[in-house]
Each structure stands twice: as structure tokens, then as C-alpha cells.
Design an enzyme around this catalytic site. Structure first.
Site, PDB file in Angstrom:
ATOM      1  N   LYS A  34       0.845  -1.203   0.000  1.00  0.00           N
ATOM      2  CA  LYS A  34       0.000   0.000   0.000  1.00  0.00           C
ATOM      3  C   LYS A  34       0.882   1.254   0.000  1.00  0.00           C
ATOM      4  O   LYS A  34       2.088   1.175   0.263  1.00  0.00           O
ATOM      5  CB  LYS A  34      -0.914  -0.026   1.218  1.00  0.00           C
ATOM      6  CG  LYS A  34      -0.179  -0.009   2.564  1.00  0.00           C
ATOM      7  CD  LYS A  34      -1.110  -0.328   3.719  1.00  0.00           C
ATOM      8  CE  LYS A  34      -0.368  -0.324   5.044  1.00  0.00           C
ATOM      9  NZ  LYS A  34      -1.224  -0.801   6.154  1.00  0.00           N
ATOM     10  N   TYR A 255      16.695  28.441  11.432  1.00  0.00           N
ATOM     11  CA  TYR A 255      15.666  29.382  11.875  1.00  0.00           C
ATOM     12  C   TYR A 255      15.476  29.317  13.381  1.00  0.00           C
ATOM     13  O   TYR A 255      15.503  28.232  13.977  1.00  0.00           O
ATOM     14  CB  TYR A 255      14.330  29.015  11.227  1.00  0.00           C
ATOM     15  CG  TYR A 255      14.344  29.086   9.725  1.00  0.00           C
ATOM     16  CD1 TYR A 255      14.327  30.309   9.065  1.00  0.00           C
ATOM     17  CD2 TYR A 255      14.367  27.923   8.974  1.00  0.00           C
ATOM     18  CE1 TYR A 255      14.328  30.373   7.678  1.00  0.00           C
ATOM     19  CE2 TYR A 255      14.368  27.974   7.582  1.00  0.00           C
ATOM     20  CZ  TYR A 255      14.348  29.204   6.944  1.00  0.00           C
ATOM     21  OH  TYR A 255      14.352  29.254   5.592  1.00  0.00           O
TER      22      TYR A 255
HETATM   23  C1  LIG Z   1      -0.528  -1.889   6.818  1.00  0.00           C
HETATM   24  C2  LIG Z   1      -1.117  -3.198   7.164  1.00  0.00           C
HETATM   25  C3  LIG Z   1      -0.311  -4.343   7.226  1.00  0.00           C
HETATM   26  C4  LIG Z   1       1.198  -4.288   7.177  1.00  0.00           C
HETATM   27  O1  LIG Z   1       1.676  -3.799   8.420  1.00  0.00           O
HETATM   28  P1  LIG Z   1       3.233  -3.675   8.742  1.00  0.00           P
HETATM   29  O2  LIG Z   1       3.282  -3.162  10.149  1.00  0.00           O
HETATM   30  O3  LIG Z   1       3.776  -2.645   7.795  1.00  0.00           O
HETATM   31  O4  LIG Z   1       3.853  -4.981   8.549  1.00  0.00           O
HETATM   32  C5  LIG Z   1      -0.943  -5.564   7.381  1.00  0.00           C
HETATM   33  N1  LIG Z   1      -2.288  -5.657   7.523  1.00  0.00           N
HETATM   34  C6  LIG Z   1      -3.086  -4.558   7.524  1.00  0.00           C
HETATM   35  C7  LIG Z   1      -4.543  -4.708   7.714  1.00  0.00           C
HETATM   36  C8  LIG Z   1      -2.532  -3.298   7.363  1.00  0.00           C
HETATM   37  O5  LIG Z   1      -3.314  -2.213   7.386  1.00  0.00           O
END
Ligand SMILES: *Cc1c(COP(=O)(O)O)cnc(C)c1O
Length: 358
Positions: A34, A255
């Protein structure tokens, strides 16, 4: 070279995949790609993992699934869309791209059944909420979900849930969620089951089930929000020193009160900033590295970072500074910015030149 360079090490990714496969025992790995593969490029990441044997992937959004399907062009790879059918209008697009929705409510199950038509055996997964209170069918509705899936003749590919405390192995909520998941899963005899993401895979055999969904650990993040010795850095962010400056005690850099020199010191001004994805708040404790030697961050501004060259007396303009990589470890960078490795990666921006390395 006067700008930041992001090297994505696909060999390291493949190494991490093999490490996770070992940790997961006999369970299948369905990588999570994702958010454009955690910012590193979903398509090259998925292609490389496919070559390692991955046959199913997870994305969050429908549009991510469509883009991945178009690029992979291969209907043998299953692409699960975690958002499911939250928008009923998504059904036609899911079907057109041969995507598998992760259905998260009884309404979504009904909607998918209606869109698919009677007896079509359309593929789907079901998400059971075992306590996280994000998406998912409540445990108490698991029986009803199973009945509706069966009545509609849908092809149930996976029953899954997600852990809230997996980064803390001793936390009692892990066992609580596990037993709720087992209870809900009993409503789906014979279904393939998945409970764990990266961190859950390390909790032991009881948490593995049939499929593990690793994201962050594929990309080098440790399962417990600290570096894991077996995992390699996949994202390597480097930028050159533009100038070396002497700063007298009490002088400042950047800054406002971001940095004031505690003593006479030399700093390197580096051609990267938060516009390249280095989190601004990380200047307080993060360390960059030059030739493997630590150079603590002093300031992070939009285009420029200053590093303390006390331990790098030879550093000169043009030298490359590692801001993320095998020395500047992802989990350390995340901790320095008071966030998680996931956020550090997805913040990496498109300004840094990208190079994919095998
Ligand atoms: C993002 C996600 C994962 C992966 O999680 P990681 O901590 O990056 O391994 C797996 N399952 C679901 C439902 C997620 O939203």
C-alpha cells in the site's frame, strides 16, 4: 551531484522477504505494498517479490489496486484491497481489475454479493475486528457474515484480522485478540486465515496461521520499532555536502532556536531537507553518517540540513551524507522524529532522484 538520491535496494528487499519467510514458518507471505510500496514504488517492489515467490499482495485503496493490476497484468497474482467495498460504487472497478475486496461489514458482503450476481463465486476476503476498532465485521457478527457469504456463493479467499499491540510481544492484548480471532474463525471452517503483519509474525507459531501480511519489515523496519539485526536497509537516502562552515560557540544555525552551537565546531551543510522527506523534528537526536562515521543532525530545513562534523574532521564539500540506510537505521530515524518507521518511509518525496539497485 547536488541533490538527494534515494537508492532502493531490491536485493535487500528480497533478503528481508526470505528472512520473513523463515520467521513465518510454513505460512504464505502476502506482501503489503500500500501507499506505493511504503513510498518506495509498489510496482518494482511487487515485481521483485513476485520473483521471490509472492503470489498475493495487499493494497489499501482501490486506485492502488488498479494501478498494481495494470502494471503486473497478471491475473494469477491476487491483489487484496483492504478498503473493501466501503464505497458501493467500487464494485464494478474491483471486478474490472480482478481485485479481491477485503469486506469489513455485513453491508459490504451484501453489496459484493449483489454486484457479483447469484452464484458467481466472486472472490473476497473478510476482515474481522478483534479489537482495533478500525475496519472489520465485529466478532459477534462472524456467524452472520459466514451465513451470508455461503448463501451468496462467494469465493472466500481469506479471513483476516489485525493486531494492535504486536510490537509489544508481552502485551496481554495480543492473546486477547488471538482468542477472539480463533473464535470468529470457527464460523468459517476450512477458510484460510491471516492475523499477523510484520510484528505479529515474530510473536510465534500461534500467530502465523496460513498467511502473514508483512509490510514494514520487508522494507527494513524492525518488528518491535527498533532495528532488527537480520533485516537490511532497503531505502538509502544520501545527499552531498554543499559547504563546510566553522561556527563559533553561541552562534546558531537555521531558523529561530533550532540549533545553537555549544562550542566552536564545524558543520556540514547538506543538500537535502524535509522537502526530500527527512522529518523536520528528527534534528533533535537523529544521526547522519559520513563514510560510516556519525554526524549528528543539527538542523533540518526545507532544502538544507546541517550536520555536526566533530567526528568527521576530513569531511569536505561533495562528500555524501547518509541520512537513511545501513548506518542511519530506519527505526532510529523514526525514533528521533518521535514516529514509526512506516511514516519515515512514506514521507520520502519525489524530489530525491530515485535509483533501483539489484
Ligand atoms: C498496513 C497493514 C499491514 C502491514 O503492516 P506492517 O506493520 O507494515 O507490517 C498488514 N495488515 C493490515 C490490515 C494493514 O493495514
Amino acid at each position: 551531484m547536488t541533490s538527494a538520491r534515494l537508492t532502493i535496494d531490491l536485493g535487500a528487499l528480497a533478503h528481508n522477504y526470505r528472512v520473513l519467510a523463515r520467521v513465518a514458518g510454513g505460512a504464505e507471505l502476502a506482501p503489503v505494498v500500500k501507499a506505493d510500496g511504503y513510498g518506495l514504488g509498489a510496482v518494482p517492489i511487487a515485481r521483485r517479490l513476485r520473483a521471490e515467490g509472492a503470489r498475493a499482495f495487499f493494497v489499501a485503496r482501490l486506485s492502488e489496486g488498479e494501478a498494481l493490476r495494470a502494471a503486473l497484468g497478471d491475473r494469477e497474482c491476487e491483489i487484496f484491497v483492504l478498503d473493501g467495498l466501503a464505497d458501493p460504487a467500487a464494485a464494478a472497478r474491483l471486478q474490472a481489475a480482478a481485485l479481491t475486496p477485503v469486506l469489513g461489514s455485513l453491508d459490504e458482503i451484501d453489496g459484493w454479493a449483489a454486484a457479483a450476481g447469484a452464484g458467481s463465486a466472486a472472490p473476497c476476503a473478510v476482515h474481522i475486528d478483534t479489537g482495533m476498532n478500525r475496519l472489520g465485521v465485529p466478532v459477534g457478527q462472524a456467524q452472520a457474515a459466514a451465513a451470508r457469504l455461503a448463501a451468496a456463493g462467494l469465493d472466500l479467499r481469506l479471513v483476516m484480522s489485525h493486531l494492535s499491540y504486536a510490537a509489544e510481544p508481552a502485551h496481554p492484548r495480543n492473546a486477547e485478540q488471538l482468542s477472539r480471532f480463533q473464535a470468529a474463525a470457527a464460523a468459517f471452517p476450512g477458510a484460510r486465515l491471516s492475523l499477523s503483519a510484520s510484528a505479529g509474525a515474530f510473536l510465534g507459531p500461534a500467530f502465523r496461521f496460513d498467511v502473514v501480511r508483512p509490510g514494514i519489515s520487508l522494507y527494513g523496519g524492525g518488528p518491535q520499532e527498533r532495528p532488527h539485526p537480520d533485516l537490511k536497509a532497503v531505502a538509502i537516502l544520501e545527499a552531498p555536502i554543499l559547504q563546510v562552515r566553522d561556527v563559533a560557540a553561541g552562534q546558531w544555525a537555521g531558523y529561530g532556536a533550532m540549533f545553537s552551537a555549544p562550542r566552536d565546531m564545524r558543520i556540514g551543510v547538506v543538500a537535502a531537507g524535509y522537502a526530500d522527506g527527512v522529518l523536520r523534528t528528527s534534528h533533535r537526536t537523529a544521526r547522519a553518517f559520513i563514510g560510516g562515521r556519525p554526524a549528528p543532525l543539527a538542523i533540518v530545513t526545507m532544502d538544507l540540513i546541517a550536520v555536526d562534523l566533530t567526528d568527521c574532521p576530513q569531511a569536505a564539500p561533495g562528500d555524501l551524507v547518509e541520512l537513511l540506510g545501513p548506518h542511519a537505521l530506519l527505526d532510529d530515524c523514526a525514533a528521533a522524529a518521535d514516529t514509526v518507521a512506516h511514516e519515515c518511509l512514506v514521507r520520502l518525496s519525489s524530489r530525491a532522484e530515485r535509483i533501483y539497485r539489484d
